[in-house]
Scaffold this motif. Structure first.
Motif, PDB file in Angstrom:
ATOM      1  N   LEU A 157      -0.965   5.249  44.808  1.00 36.51           N
ATOM      2  CA  LEU A 157      -0.955   5.191  46.273  1.00 36.51           C
ATOM      3  C   LEU A 157      -1.510   6.475  46.881  1.00 36.51           C
ATOM      4  N   GLU A 158      -1.092   7.609  46.321  1.00 39.14           N
ATOM      5  CA  GLU A 158      -1.559   8.906  46.807  1.00 39.14           C
ATOM      6  C   GLU A 158      -3.070   9.029  46.628  1.00 39.14           C
ATOM      7  N   LEU A 159      -3.568   8.596  45.482  1.00 41.48           N
ATOM      8  CA  LEU A 159      -5.002   8.659  45.200  1.00 41.48           C
ATOM      9  C   LEU A 159      -5.785   7.780  46.169  1.00 41.48           C
ATOM     10  N   LEU A 160      -5.302   6.567  46.397  1.00 40.90           N
ATOM     11  CA  LEU A 160      -5.968   5.649  47.330  1.00 40.90           C
ATOM     12  C   LEU A 160      -5.973   6.224  48.746  1.00 40.90           C
ATOM     13  N   ALA A 161      -4.844   6.813  49.138  1.00 41.78           N
ATOM     14  CA  ALA A 161      -4.734   7.384  50.482  1.00 41.78           C
ATOM     15  C   ALA A 161      -5.702   8.554  50.664  1.00 41.78           C
ATOM     16  N   VAL A 162      -5.804   9.407  49.648  1.00 41.03           N
ATOM     17  CA  VAL A 162      -6.715  10.556  49.717  1.00 41.03           C
ATOM     18  C   VAL A 162      -8.165  10.085  49.766  1.00 41.03           C
ATOM     19  N   ALA A 163      -8.495   9.121  48.905  1.00 38.56           N
ATOM     20  CA  ALA A 163      -9.874   8.635  48.818  1.00 38.56           C
ATOM     21  C   ALA A 163     -10.317   7.932  50.094  1.00 38.56           C
ATOM     22  N   LEU A 164      -9.413   7.131  50.697  1.00 36.25           N
ATOM     23  CA  LEU A 164      -9.765   6.378  51.904  1.00 36.25           C
ATOM     24  C   LEU A 164      -9.469   7.159  53.179  1.00 36.25           C
ATOM     25  N   GLU A 165      -8.805   8.323  52.996  1.00 38.68           N
ATOM     26  CA  GLU A 165      -8.448   9.194  54.124  1.00 38.68           C
ATOM     27  C   GLU A 165      -7.589   8.482  55.163  1.00 38.68           C
ATOM     28  N   THR A 171      -7.549  32.975  29.951  1.00 32.56           N
ATOM     29  CA  THR A 171      -7.144  33.826  31.074  1.00 32.56           C
ATOM     30  C   THR A 171      -5.674  34.186  30.922  1.00 32.56           C
ATOM     31  N   PRO A 172      -5.256  35.334  31.450  1.00 35.33           N
ATOM     32  CA  PRO A 172      -3.831  35.685  31.428  1.00 35.33           C
ATOM     33  C   PRO A 172      -3.010  34.602  32.120  1.00 35.33           C
ATOM     34  N   ILE A 173      -1.895  34.224  31.529  1.00 36.44           N
ATOM     35  CA  ILE A 173      -1.102  33.121  32.052  1.00 36.44           C
ATOM     36  C   ILE A 173      -0.542  33.415  33.440  1.00 36.44           C
ATOM     37  N   ASP A 174      -0.318  34.709  33.740  1.00 34.92           N
ATOM     38  CA  ASP A 174       0.246  35.039  35.054  1.00 34.92           C
ATOM     39  C   ASP A 174      -0.786  34.962  36.185  1.00 34.92           C
ATOM     40  N   LYS A 175      -2.041  34.663  35.845  1.00 44.77           N
ATOM     41  CA  LYS A 175      -3.064  34.490  36.881  1.00 44.77           C
ATOM     42  C   LYS A 175      -3.179  33.027  37.330  1.00 44.77           C
ATOM     43  N   ILE A 176      -2.365  32.150  36.705  1.00 40.98           N
ATOM     44  CA  ILE A 176      -2.400  30.728  37.066  1.00 40.98           C
ATOM     45  C   ILE A 176      -1.206  30.385  37.950  1.00 40.98           C
ATOM     46  N   GLN A 177      -1.489  29.829  39.101  1.00 46.28           N
ATOM     47  CA  GLN A 177      -0.428  29.439  40.023  1.00 46.28           C
ATOM     48  C   GLN A 177      -0.442  27.924  40.227  1.00 46.28           C
ATOM     49  N   LEU A 178       0.728  27.376  40.534  1.00 50.53           N
ATOM     50  CA  LEU A 178       0.836  25.938  40.757  1.00 50.53           C
ATOM     51  C   LEU A 178       0.337  25.586  42.157  1.00 50.53           C
ATOM     52  N   PRO A 179      -0.221  24.383  42.340  1.00 50.00           N
ATOM     53  CA  PRO A 179      -0.684  23.966  43.664  1.00 50.00           C
ATOM     54  C   PRO A 179       0.496  23.670  44.579  1.00 50.00           C
ATOM     55  N   ALA A 180       0.244  23.748  45.885  1.00 45.98           N
ATOM     56  CA  ALA A 180       1.310  23.461  46.857  1.00 45.98           C
ATOM     57  C   ALA A 180       1.727  21.998  46.765  1.00 45.98           C
ATOM     58  N   LYS A 181       0.765  21.118  46.503  1.00 46.37           N
ATOM     59  CA  LYS A 181       1.048  19.687  46.405  1.00 46.37           C
ATOM     60  C   LYS A 181       0.843  19.252  44.972  1.00 46.37           C
ATOM     61  N   GLN A 182       1.948  18.927  44.304  1.00 47.51           N
ATOM     62  CA  GLN A 182       1.879  18.549  42.900  1.00 47.51           C
ATOM     63  C   GLN A 182       2.146  17.060  42.733  1.00 47.51           C
ATOM     64  N   PRO A 183       1.234  16.335  42.081  1.00 48.46           N
ATOM     65  CA  PRO A 183       1.443  14.901  41.882  1.00 48.46           C
ATOM     66  C   PRO A 183       2.631  14.595  40.976  1.00 48.46           C
ATOM     67  N   ARG A 184       2.888  15.486  40.011  1.00 46.51           N
ATOM     68  CA  ARG A 184       3.937  15.220  39.019  1.00 46.51           C
ATOM     69  C   ARG A 184       5.267  15.767  39.508  1.00 46.51           C
ATOM     70  N   ARG A 185       6.329  14.964  39.472  1.00 47.29           N
ATOM     71  CA  ARG A 185       7.624  15.404  39.973  1.00 47.29           C
ATOM     72  C   ARG A 185       8.665  15.581  38.880  1.00 47.29           C
ATOM     73  N   TYR A 186       8.531  14.830  37.813  1.00 46.72           N
ATOM     74  CA  TYR A 186       9.568  14.853  36.775  1.00 46.72           C
ATOM     75  C   TYR A 186       8.949  15.056  35.400  1.00 46.72           C
ATOM     76  N   PHE A 187       9.599  15.893  34.605  1.00 51.56           N
ATOM     77  CA  PHE A 187       9.155  16.135  33.238  1.00 51.56           C
ATOM     78  C   PHE A 187      10.322  15.864  32.300  1.00 51.56           C
ATOM     79  N   ASP A 188      10.142  14.938  31.379  1.00 50.57           N
ATOM     80  CA  ASP A 188      11.185  14.578  30.434  1.00 50.57           C
ATOM     81  C   ASP A 188      11.488  15.798  29.546  1.00 50.57           C
TER      82      ASP A 188
END
Length: 291
Positions: free
Chosen positions: A117-125, A14-31
């Motif tokens: 923690l985020e995964l557990l919170a989402v899964a257990l609501e 797919t064209p790269i400009d058709k991909i958007q980032l999610p509002a909530k991103q698990p990853r915060r830092y990239f080396d």
């Protein structure tokens, strides 16, 4: 399992400009160094693993997993990228993104702890703070030989099941080895999140209460790549802290208790509520008598 292998799904481009980032991103830092290495790899070999996305209502896609590959592709000016598209709701998308991140080897311990923690919170609501509370309740009950109430027991079993799926912790080891990371001072948390120091070193430095001493030791540990034993030796050589003012300690304790009361669910327990009210009334009388 939250995610079957992307290779089992149909792969398209797919064209790269058709991909958007999610509002909530698990990853915060990239080396930056590792990202640079990936850019070079993509330049030489292309994107070997497709990006995982989900379709959006406007005919585009929202990224679920593969942000590093997406960044590398954009830096190289690629026009199209390989994708695997899956129809997922918001909760499923976040669960998959978190699980995908947890499978990556370059996730640092703090990111990993926050993702679990985020995964557990989402899964257990439930809220992440409640996950932490459940883990502590489970530990304390075991230490005292007490039984957990049915609701907490069910939550602990769900947590254990999810941690087993992740494959790195059980409830006890996650509570003892990873939750303490979240209580580190902000300056230590910052360098740990950016991958500048190992978490065992960060935990040790985090025990230094004096902010100036801690900042100096943190800077030295990173610049000189001090070993854990070197750091412990440096801490032993630090000037002993002066005895804290008893009045300031009491005021600080009251402030902390006040914060906990605002978040605590003790108000829903009539016995606890009555007890807290009586203690506050008594405290009110004691302080009023000094006016």
């Amino acid at each position: 399992a939250y995610l079957s292998s992307p290779l089992e799904q149909p792969i398209s481009t797919t064209p790269i400009d058709k991909i958007q980032l999610p509002a909530k991103q698990p990853r915060r830092y990239f080396d930056p160094e590792k990202l640079s290495q990936l850019v070079q790899s993509v330049k030489e070999h292309g994107i070997l693993e497709p990006l995982l996305v989900r379709p959006t209502e406007d005919g585009c896609y929202e990224l679920i997993a593969g942000e590093r590959r997406l960044r590398a592709a954009r830096e190289l000016g690629l026009m199209e990228v390989p994708i695997v598209s899956r129809v997922l709701n918001d909760k499923q998308a976040l669960q998959v993104a978190l699980m995908e991140n947890l499978q990556r080897e370059d996730l640092n311990p703090l990111e990993e702890t926050e993702a679990v923690l985020e995964l557990l919170a989402v899964a257990l609501e439930i809220d992440k703070s409640e996950i932490v509370s459940v883990l502590h309740q489970s530990y304390n009950a075991k230490q005292r030989g007490q039984n957990l109430n049915q609701n907490v027991l069910i939550q602990v079993e769900k947590i254990e099941s999810l941690l087993l799926e992740i494959g790195r912790f059980n409830a006890g080891t996650f509570r003892s080895s990873r939750l303490p990371l979240l209580n580190l001072p902000n300056d230590v948390l910052s360098v740990l999140r950016n991958g500048k120091i190992e978490y065992t070193k960060a935990q040790t430095i985090g025990r230094v209460k004096d902010e100036e001493q801690r900042a100096e030791l943190l800077k030295l540990a990173i610049s000189k790549n001090l070993s854990l034993n070197d750091i412990k030796a440096k801490i032993k050589d630090l000037k002993p802290e002066s005895e804290p003012d008893p009045e300031r300690v009491l005021v600080s304790r009251l402030s902390e208790i006040s914060k906990r009361l605002q978040k605590n669910k003790a108000w829903n327990d009539l016995k606890k509520k009555d007890r807290i009210t009586k203690l506050l009334d008594e405290l009110d009388k004691l302080t009023a008598s000094d006016d």
